[in-house]
Scaffold this motif. Sequence first.
Motif, PDB file in Angstrom:
ATOM      1  N   SER A 141      10.114  88.745  20.570  1.00  0.00           N
ATOM      2  CA  SER A 141       8.837  89.431  20.802  1.00  0.00           C
ATOM      3  C   SER A 141       8.603  89.686  22.294  1.00  0.00           C
ATOM      4  O   SER A 141       8.018  90.701  22.670  1.00  0.00           O
ATOM      5  N   TYR A 191       4.064  86.468  15.619  1.00  0.00           N
ATOM      6  CA  TYR A 191       4.710  87.058  16.798  1.00  0.00           C
ATOM      7  C   TYR A 191       4.759  88.582  16.758  1.00  0.00           C
ATOM      8  O   TYR A 191       4.952  89.218  17.796  1.00  0.00           O
ATOM      9  N   PHE A 192       4.598  89.161  15.550  1.00  0.00           N
ATOM     10  CA  PHE A 192       4.658  90.613  15.392  1.00  0.00           C
ATOM     11  C   PHE A 192       3.518  91.058  14.482  1.00  0.00           C
ATOM     12  O   PHE A 192       3.288  90.467  13.426  1.00  0.00           O
ATOM     13  N   PRO A 251       5.080  93.766  18.830  1.00  0.00           N
ATOM     14  CA  PRO A 251       5.046  92.340  19.221  1.00  0.00           C
ATOM     15  C   PRO A 251       3.718  91.936  19.829  1.00  0.00           C
ATOM     16  O   PRO A 251       3.083  92.723  20.547  1.00  0.00           O
TER      17      PRO A 251
END
Length: 252
Positions: A141, A191-192, A251
């Motif tokens: 990320s 993280y995304f 991200p």
Amino acid sequence: MKTVEQRLKDEQEFHNKIFETDKRHNEVGRFYAINKSVHKVYHRFIYNESQNKVYLEYGCGMDKGNRSTRLSKMGAKVHGIDISDYAIDHLAKEAKKENLEIDYQVMNAEDMTFPDNYFDVIYGTGILHHLDLEKAFDSISKKLKKNGTAIFIEPLGHNPLINGFRNRTPDIRTDDEHPLLVPDFKLAKAYFKQVDIEYFYLTTLGVPLLFKKNPPKSLINFSNAIDKGIFTLLPFMRKYAWQVVVKFSNPN
């Protein structure tokens, strides 16, 4: 419990052996003969509008440089990392022979040293399930551009029949492998902002059992169509697939 250093050392030794020999292909090659459809989806994304983009092949040893070479010839800026020093040495020499400016490095995929916000595309096959996912997701990320995408082909770990086969073939895998589970995709969402998953192979896995060599393409295509219908009509069956294409975008 293994230390991080011991785990990485074991992975390096294992992948050096895999790169040097055909043992894994000889053991399970007939199953990988059916997986053209998953690679078709994967390649369609990777090779689309690649010119001037910055790519990272995340775990580049298994493909032996084929995708990185093609992308470089298409005008992309390509980097490749792997834990296998043997693979990186071989790939770097091959790129030099072809006068390709591909940056190959031995690197820990869980703690990459590239600049942040650097890659348009990070891609890999069968790599995430060897890693500490929290560390890997965090590193990916950070290295992706804000509008970048990471795409992977990975095995799933819910199907008891597939897991039974894995248990009977410990010599072609590492102790630390962990095929992905539903909670792993939930973890990725930390993280995304976007996690997209496409599922492949359920009934199709029976084809290599019937035909150990040269299975009929018509039968593979028919089984793929059945699998697509199952995954569409019965979503709870998706987790029993063999493989997925998973894309991580936006991200955090």
